[in-house]
Design a protein around this motif. Structure first.
Motif, PDB file in Angstrom:
ATOM      1  N   SER A  86     -14.371  49.767  21.501  1.00 49.32           N
ATOM      2  CA  SER A  86     -14.686  49.272  22.841  1.00 49.32           C
ATOM      3  C   SER A  86     -16.061  49.703  23.331  1.00 49.32           C
ATOM      4  O   SER A  86     -16.490  49.297  24.409  1.00 49.32           O
ATOM      5  N   GLY A  87     -16.738  50.562  22.576  1.00 52.37           N
ATOM      6  CA  GLY A  87     -18.084  50.992  22.961  1.00 52.37           C
ATOM      7  C   GLY A  87     -18.114  52.232  23.823  1.00 52.37           C
ATOM      8  O   GLY A  87     -19.097  52.475  24.528  1.00 52.37           O
ATOM      9  N   LYS A  88     -17.070  53.079  23.739  1.00 52.51           N
ATOM     10  CA  LYS A  88     -17.028  54.293  24.548  1.00 52.51           C
ATOM     11  C   LYS A  88     -18.150  55.259  24.160  1.00 52.51           C
ATOM     12  O   LYS A  88     -18.889  55.760  25.016  1.00 52.51           O
ATOM     13  N   SER A  89     -18.269  55.534  22.855  1.00 53.11           N
ATOM     14  CA  SER A  89     -19.276  56.483  22.390  1.00 53.11           C
ATOM     15  C   SER A  89     -20.684  56.000  22.707  1.00 53.11           C
ATOM     16  O   SER A  89     -21.553  56.774  23.122  1.00 53.11           O
ATOM     17  N   THR A  90     -20.916  54.718  22.524  1.00 50.12           N
ATOM     18  CA  THR A  90     -22.237  54.160  22.800  1.00 50.12           C
ATOM     19  C   THR A  90     -22.589  54.271  24.273  1.00 50.12           C
ATOM     20  O   THR A  90     -23.720  54.606  24.636  1.00 50.12           O
ATOM     21  N   LEU A  91     -21.627  54.005  25.127  1.00 47.94           N
ATOM     22  CA  LEU A  91     -21.868  54.088  26.560  1.00 47.94           C
ATOM     23  C   LEU A  91     -22.175  55.521  26.964  1.00 47.94           C
ATOM     24  O   LEU A  91     -23.094  55.783  27.758  1.00 47.94           O
ATOM     25  N   PHE A  92     -21.422  56.486  26.418  1.00 48.86           N
ATOM     26  CA  PHE A  92     -21.698  57.883  26.708  1.00 48.86           C
ATOM     27  C   PHE A  92     -23.071  58.292  26.195  1.00 48.86           C
ATOM     28  O   PHE A  92     -23.788  59.083  26.818  1.00 48.86           O
ATOM     29  N   THR A  93     -23.454  57.755  25.038  1.00 51.52           N
ATOM     30  CA  THR A  93     -24.766  58.084  24.480  1.00 51.52           C
ATOM     31  C   THR A  93     -25.882  57.599  25.398  1.00 51.52           C
ATOM     32  O   THR A  93     -26.882  58.306  25.616  1.00 51.52           O
ATOM     33  N   GLU A  94     -25.720  56.402  25.938  1.00 49.71           N
ATOM     34  CA  GLU A  94     -26.694  55.890  26.900  1.00 49.71           C
ATOM     35  C   GLU A  94     -26.843  56.850  28.074  1.00 49.71           C
ATOM     36  O   GLU A  94     -27.950  57.150  28.520  1.00 49.71           O
ATOM     37  N   CYS A  95     -25.714  57.338  28.592  1.00 46.20           N
ATOM     38  CA  CYS A  95     -25.744  58.246  29.729  1.00 46.20           C
ATOM     39  C   CYS A  95     -26.362  59.585  29.339  1.00 46.20           C
ATOM     40  O   CYS A  95     -27.158  60.167  30.092  1.00 46.20           O
ATOM     41  N   LEU A  96     -26.013  60.071  28.156  1.00 46.83           N
ATOM     42  CA  LEU A  96     -26.533  61.348  27.683  1.00 46.83           C
ATOM     43  C   LEU A  96     -28.062  61.337  27.619  1.00 46.83           C
ATOM     44  O   LEU A  96     -28.723  62.304  28.016  1.00 46.83           O
ATOM     45  N   LEU A  97     -28.624  60.246  27.114  1.00 51.21           N
ATOM     46  CA  LEU A  97     -30.078  60.164  26.963  1.00 51.21           C
ATOM     47  C   LEU A  97     -30.793  60.069  28.303  1.00 51.21           C
ATOM     48  O   LEU A  97     -32.025  60.167  28.350  1.00 51.21           O
ATOM     49  N   GLN A  98     -30.027  59.852  29.378  1.00 52.71           N
ATOM     50  CA  GLN A  98     -30.621  59.806  30.717  1.00 52.71           C
ATOM     51  C   GLN A  98     -30.267  61.040  31.541  1.00 52.71           C
ATOM     52  O   GLN A  98     -30.444  61.049  32.756  1.00 52.71           O
ATOM     53  N   ALA A  99     -29.760  62.075  30.868  1.00 53.17           N
ATOM     54  CA  ALA A  99     -29.390  63.302  31.575  1.00 53.17           C
ATOM     55  C   ALA A  99     -30.634  63.972  32.146  1.00 53.17           C
ATOM     56  O   ALA A  99     -31.717  63.916  31.549  1.00 53.17           O
ATOM     57  N   PRO A 100     -30.513  64.612  33.318  1.00 50.51           N
ATOM     58  CA  PRO A 100     -31.664  65.320  33.893  1.00 50.51           C
ATOM     59  C   PRO A 100     -32.195  66.391  32.937  1.00 50.51           C
ATOM     60  O   PRO A 100     -31.445  66.957  32.142  1.00 50.51           O
ATOM     61  N   VAL A 101     -33.486  66.660  33.026  1.00 49.66           N
ATOM     62  CA  VAL A 101     -34.122  67.614  32.104  1.00 49.66           C
ATOM     63  C   VAL A 101     -33.517  69.002  32.246  1.00 49.66           C
ATOM     64  O   VAL A 101     -33.322  69.730  31.256  1.00 49.66           O
ATOM     65  N   GLU A 102     -33.175  69.390  33.490  1.00 50.19           N
ATOM     66  CA  GLU A 102     -32.638  70.742  33.711  1.00 50.19           C
ATOM     67  C   GLU A 102     -31.180  70.876  33.310  1.00 50.19           C
ATOM     68  O   GLU A 102     -30.607  71.968  33.369  1.00 50.19           O
ATOM     69  N   CYS A 103     -30.567  69.766  32.846  1.00 47.95           N
ATOM     70  CA  CYS A 103     -29.140  69.776  32.520  1.00 47.95           C
ATOM     71  C   CYS A 103     -28.936  70.098  31.046  1.00 47.95           C
ATOM     72  O   CYS A 103     -29.606  69.543  30.166  1.00 47.95           O
ATOM     73  N   THR A 104     -27.998  71.014  30.764  1.00 47.04           N
ATOM     74  CA  THR A 104     -27.606  71.312  29.387  1.00 47.04           C
ATOM     75  C   THR A 104     -26.552  70.302  28.938  1.00 47.04           C
ATOM     76  O   THR A 104     -25.564  70.080  29.644  1.00 47.04           O
ATOM     77  N   VAL A 105     -26.787  69.681  27.778  1.00 45.40           N
ATOM     78  CA  VAL A 105     -25.885  68.656  27.272  1.00 45.40           C
ATOM     79  C   VAL A 105     -25.125  69.190  26.075  1.00 45.40           C
ATOM     80  O   VAL A 105     -25.721  69.717  25.122  1.00 45.40           O
ATOM     81  N   CYS A 106     -23.802  69.055  26.137  1.00 47.00           N
ATOM     82  CA  CYS A 106     -22.937  69.496  25.037  1.00 47.00           C
ATOM     83  C   CYS A 106     -22.150  68.284  24.531  1.00 47.00           C
ATOM     84  O   CYS A 106     -21.342  67.722  25.256  1.00 47.00           O
ATOM     85  N   TRP A 107     -22.446  67.870  23.286  1.00 47.08           N
ATOM     86  CA  TRP A 107     -21.771  66.711  22.695  1.00 47.08           C
ATOM     87  C   TRP A 107     -20.782  67.192  21.653  1.00 47.08           C
ATOM     88  O   TRP A 107     -21.156  67.819  20.672  1.00 47.08           O
ATOM     89  N   LEU A 108     -19.488  66.946  21.892  1.00 45.06           N
ATOM     90  CA  LEU A 108     -18.442  67.432  20.991  1.00 45.06           C
ATOM     91  C   LEU A 108     -17.722  66.236  20.376  1.00 45.06           C
ATOM     92  O   LEU A 108     -16.816  65.659  20.980  1.00 45.06           O
ATOM     93  N   PRO A 109     -18.116  65.813  19.148  1.00 39.53           N
ATOM     94  CA  PRO A 109     -17.438  64.684  18.486  1.00 39.53           C
ATOM     95  C   PRO A 109     -16.118  65.128  17.874  1.00 39.53           C
ATOM     96  O   PRO A 109     -16.090  65.864  16.885  1.00 39.53           O
ATOM     97  N   LEU A 110     -15.010  64.688  18.445  1.00 37.23           N
ATOM     98  CA  LEU A 110     -13.690  65.150  18.002  1.00 37.23           C
ATOM     99  C   LEU A 110     -13.040  64.203  16.994  1.00 37.23           C
ATOM    100  O   LEU A 110     -12.036  64.563  16.372  1.00 37.23           O
ATOM    101  N   ALA A 111     -13.576  62.986  16.846  1.00 38.36           N
ATOM    102  CA  ALA A 111     -13.097  62.028  15.840  1.00 38.36           C
ATOM    103  C   ALA A 111     -11.612  61.728  15.961  1.00 38.36           C
ATOM    104  O   ALA A 111     -10.979  61.305  14.990  1.00 38.36           O
ATOM    105  N   GLY A 112     -11.020  61.964  17.139  1.00 35.86           N
ATOM    106  CA  GLY A 112      -9.619  61.644  17.357  1.00 35.86           C
ATOM    107  C   GLY A 112      -8.641  62.543  16.640  1.00 35.86           C
ATOM    108  O   GLY A 112      -7.442  62.262  16.603  1.00 35.86           O
ATOM    109  N   MET A 113      -9.134  63.631  16.049  1.00 29.44           N
ATOM    110  CA  MET A 113      -8.274  64.480  15.207  1.00 29.44           C
ATOM    111  C   MET A 113      -7.381  65.386  16.050  1.00 29.44           C
ATOM    112  O   MET A 113      -7.741  65.811  17.143  1.00 29.44           O
TER     113      MET A 113
END
Length: 848
Positions: free
Chosen positions: A47-74
């Motif tokens: 459905s494009g969930k990961s892609t949509l989150f990626t779009e948002c991640l790349l627009q995160a404020p500079v002062e914001c720490t980004v933590c991406w945890l790929p769980l692969a549904g496991m």
């Protein structure tokens, strides 16, 4: 899974976007602007969930720490999850209590993305997630993408305004977005192909991507087998591999059903267990969604359901047989009938038809199913009962198979004589009703009228459906004869009867005749309002009446085209075309014609003629008699030839087709083309005048004009005046040409015939350079001082001396709306009185 790449300015590994990615600010904007600290997307695979989150991640404020945890549904234990999250956040603590403590004391902003959260139920892990989300730390924002909605305290988060959830349906790609991916095509082709891709995929992102991966002959609307194999492989890895064999088989069974609920699943898979399997599949995000918005019924999403039904299924007959039993027991006759056909239980299917009425023909796929059964068991159907023969005949007439319909009507003689004289009269009256419709559709007006009238004299009150069909036929014949008053009278009688019987479907069928009547009188806006309200009522039906909605969409498309609303007309023609194709309606022809006219208006004649060829090919493939389509195809083709400057082709075609509509054995025009014959005569005169071969052209046009005026066929009258202005100019009569031109343009402007008004504007530029006649057609909002189309119409009627009440009656608007328009006209023209407004408008060239 989204690919990973290292980003130097942020710690850890972060996702990247595909080279084919399409930015969708409509979704990212709302996610990024939300102040909620939990942002949830729960949707099926692809459905494009990961892609949509990626779009948002790349627009995160500079002062914001980004933590991406790929769980692969496991699935994973609480300890493993805590360890992975702590590592991603750069925290030393890894046990649960320490991790919760560290999260609560964070002071700088952190975005935590949990991509593809655990797909199966894990009570301990779900409980941990609930505890983490309950921590009201303003520094931590949670982004959770999942196929399964974990049982957290979502209501509390929602009440605290701490939750923003992106709806699953919003993730679907729109037609416009798909068109943006087709950069190698022209805009018109891209839009057309995007519509077909949307129909096949439902906008499901993975489905769209698979359909775009390889070249395909979209003009034939076929898909290469390897593409379907790719989709099946995708489902195997993303869906079936995560299900038990029992659940996977249950999903396949449900994908072959039109709809299902807990009770049906219990019947199919075992009491108690079946309903639980259904709920489990639903919770796991296995593409199960509400059926037509119903709270009681579910379905597998249409694109995947269609794919599974196209695949060989050796065990299918037994499952369809069991489903048929359940639907029949619940009196869901159409579903039971469809399942009986799929199970190849033709005797059962024939027996189920005793429960069908003519109203069932308006429901989705009923006609298609009846035609399929007729092809398999035609003889058995004709031996059943008079009601059954009538039902099959109606389906054949609807689909345009007149020869087969005539055979069916002839079989009614088998049921004579019935037990009593009264029953015999009723059977003969039913025969006359259907024979009348056959003759009506074949163009034999006199014989058809006689049958309709005799049937109406003999039909009993209980046979109200047959009576309504006869009244509809008589309405259409009155319209074809130009007797609009008689048509209105008959239509009102029929509508009263349909409403008295509580039949919304028949009411809608009759309102289509009413809308055609309004269109002839120039009340396009009122006809559109009528049909729009009708669509709203029909959309609330349990069974979607696809055949009716398709015809309504085509009629609304024609109205929009005439009112100059090309974009809206395009969408309506495509919707009507799709619906009519699915229901095997012969009126599909007018979807192709509408698209051809839109293309011609843009100057794309190759595309216009291609749509006409598509229409002819389909008519021939479905064995529809050429009397249904040949005349109107040649008329539209001739119109295009004249626009291209090829009058010799137009004259030849028009002369040939006109012979079928004139003389002692003349046929009537098809019911959907009321103005066909006078338009053919008008175009023929225009072709002859351009070839210098016309005999008494003005006298012939004057006769047509008098007919149109006396019949109150507004659009035809305006178009005839347009042609007469050109003919008068060719005959060196400039004053007459200008008079006809002014009369026609005024008529077109007053009745909102924007498409025709544009033709007048073009003629004005050609014949009278520097003309200001197009001024009133400026759309509202083009500039502050311009008049809108409606305001121009009101001003024109004021100039003709009409009162406010007369203006309201003419334009079918309220008196209050007229006063509002008058007030705005005064403000835009800088005047205070009606007389001053008219004088000012004439000085500016806004009216004459």
């Amino acid at each position: 899974m989204t690919a990973m790449t290292h980003v130097p300015d942020r710690p850890g590994f972060l996702p990247r976007l595909s080279a084919h990615h399409l930015q969708r600010p409509r979704l990212t904007a709302s996610l990024l602007e939300s102040s909620a600290r939990v942002r949830l997307i729960c949707a099926p695979a692809g459905s494009g969930k990961s892609t949509l989150f990626t779009e948002c991640l790349l627009q995160a404020p500079v002062e914001c720490t980004v933590c991406w945890l790929p769980l692969a549904g496991m699935s994973m234990s609480v300890a493993v999850f805590c360890e992975r999250l702590a590592q991603a956040l750069g925290l030393a603590a890894v046990d649960e209590s320490s991790l919760l403590y560290e999260l609560a004391r964070l002071s700088s902003p952190v975005w935590v993305f949990l991509d593809d959260y655990c797909r199966v139920e894990e009570p301990a892990l779900d409980a941990l997630l609930d505890r983490m989300l309950a921590l009201a730390s303003p520094a931590v924002t949670w982004w959770i993408g999942t196929r399964r909605r974990p049982p957290c305290n979502w209501p509390r988060l929602l009440l605290d305004d701490a939750l923003y959830e992106c709806e699953s349906a919003a993730l679907a790609l729109s037609r416009g977005e798909i068109a943006q991916l087709l950069r190698h095509l022209s805009p018109a082709q891209a839009d057309d192909v995007a519509g077909r891709i949307l129909q096949r995929s439902g906008g499901w992102c993975a489905g769209v991507r698979i359909l775009l991966m390889q070249k395909c002959d979209w003009s034939q609307k076929t898909l290469p087998q390897q593409r379907m194999d790719t989709l099946l492989d995708y489902l195997q890895h993303e869906l079936f591999s995560g299900l038990s064999p029992e659940l996977a088989e249950a999903w396949r069974v449900l994908a072959h059903l039109p709809r299902f609920n807990a009770s049906l699943c219990d019947h199919l898979f075992g009491a108690g267990e079946g309903a639980q399997w259904m709920r489990t599949l639903q919770l796991l995000g296995c593409f199960i969604e509400p059926w037509q918005g119903s709270p009681d019924w579910l379905q597998v999403c249409t694109p995947l359901s269609r794919l599974m039904r196209d695949e060989p299924w050796s065990a299918g007959r037994s499952w369809h047989r069991r489903a048929c039993q359940w639907f029949a027991a619940g009196q869901h006759w159409k579903c039971a009938f469809e399942q009986a056909l799929l199970a190849e239980e033709y005797e059962v299917a024939v027996s189920l038809l005793q429960h069908f009425t003519f109203e069932h023909l308006f429901e989705e796929q009923t006609v298609v199913l009846l035609l399929r059964l007729y092809e398999q068991r035609g003889e058995e159907l004709l031996l059943g009962s008079a009601q059954l023969v009538g039902l099959v005949t109606a389906a054949l007439l609807f689909a345009g198979r007149f020869a087969q319909a005539a055979d069916c009507i002839g079989q009614l003689s088998r049921f004579l004589p019935p037990p009593s004289a009264g029953q015999q009269r009723q059977l003969i009256a039913r025969w006359q009703a259907q024979q009348g419709w056959l003759l009506h559709l074949q163009g034999h007006m006199g014989e058809a009228r006689e049958h309709f009238e005799q049937a109406l004299n003999d039909l009993s009150p209980q046979a109200w459906t047959a009576r309504l069909l006869c009244l509809s036929g008589r309405t259409q014949q009155a319209l074809l004869c130009g007797d609009l008053e008689l048509a209105h009278s008959i239509n009102r009688e029929a509508l009263c009867l349909a409403r008295a019987e509580g039949s919304l479907l028949f009411e809608a069928l009759l309102e289509l005749d009413h809308a055609q009547l309004l269109e002839q009188r120039g009340a396009s806006a009122r006809a559109e309002e009528l049909l729009a309200n009708l669509c709203d009522m029909l959309d609330a039906s349990v069974e979607r009446p696809t055949p009716l909605l398709g015809r309504i969409a085509l009629r609304r498309g024609r109205l929009a085209l005439n009112m100059g609303q090309q974009d809206r007309a395009s969408g309506l023609f495509q919707q009507g075309l799709d619906d009519c194709l699915r229901s095997f309606d012969k009126r599909v022809l007018y979807g192709f014609l509408g698209q051809a006219q839109l293309a011609a208006d843009q100057g794309d004649y190759p595309q216009a003629f291609m749509r006409l060829r598509d229409a002819e090919r389909l008519m021939q493939q479905r064995q529809i008699p050429d009397t249904v389509y040949r005349g109107v195809l040649l008329q539209v083709s001739s119109e295009f030839w004249l626009q291209q400057g090829r009058p010799e082709l137009a004259r030849e075609a028009l002369s040939r087709v006109l012979r079928h509509y004139r003389g002692p054995r003349a046929r009537q025009a098809p019911p959907a083309t009321l103005e066909l014959i006078p338009r053919i005569e008008c175009l023929l005169i225009l072709a002859e005048i351009r070839l210098g071969q016309a005999q008494q052209p003005m006298a012939r046009l004057q006769n047509l004009l008098e007919y149109a005026h006396s019949s109150r066929m507004i659009a035809l009258e305006a178009e005839l005046l347009w042609v007469m202005s050109e003919v008068a100019w060719k005959l060196d009569e400039p004053e007459s040409a200008r008079g006809y031109f002014d009369s026609g343009r005024t008529l077109a402007s007053h009745f909102n015939l924007q498409r025709l008004s544009m033709k007048f504007d073009q003629k004005a530029l050609n014949l009278w350079p520097g003309s200001t006649l197009s001024a009133p057609l400026l759309e509202e909002g083009d500039n502050e001082g311009s008049l809108s189309l409606r305001e121009s119409q009101v001003l024109g009627l004021i100039a003709s001396g009409s009162s406010n009440q007369q203006i309201a009656d003419t334009l079918f608007i309220s008196l209050h709306t007229v006063k509002t328009h008058v007030r705005r006209i005064h403000a835009k023209l800088g005047v205070e009185r009606r007389t001053h407004a008219v004088a000012r408008a004439r000085m500016l060239g806004l009216c004459r």
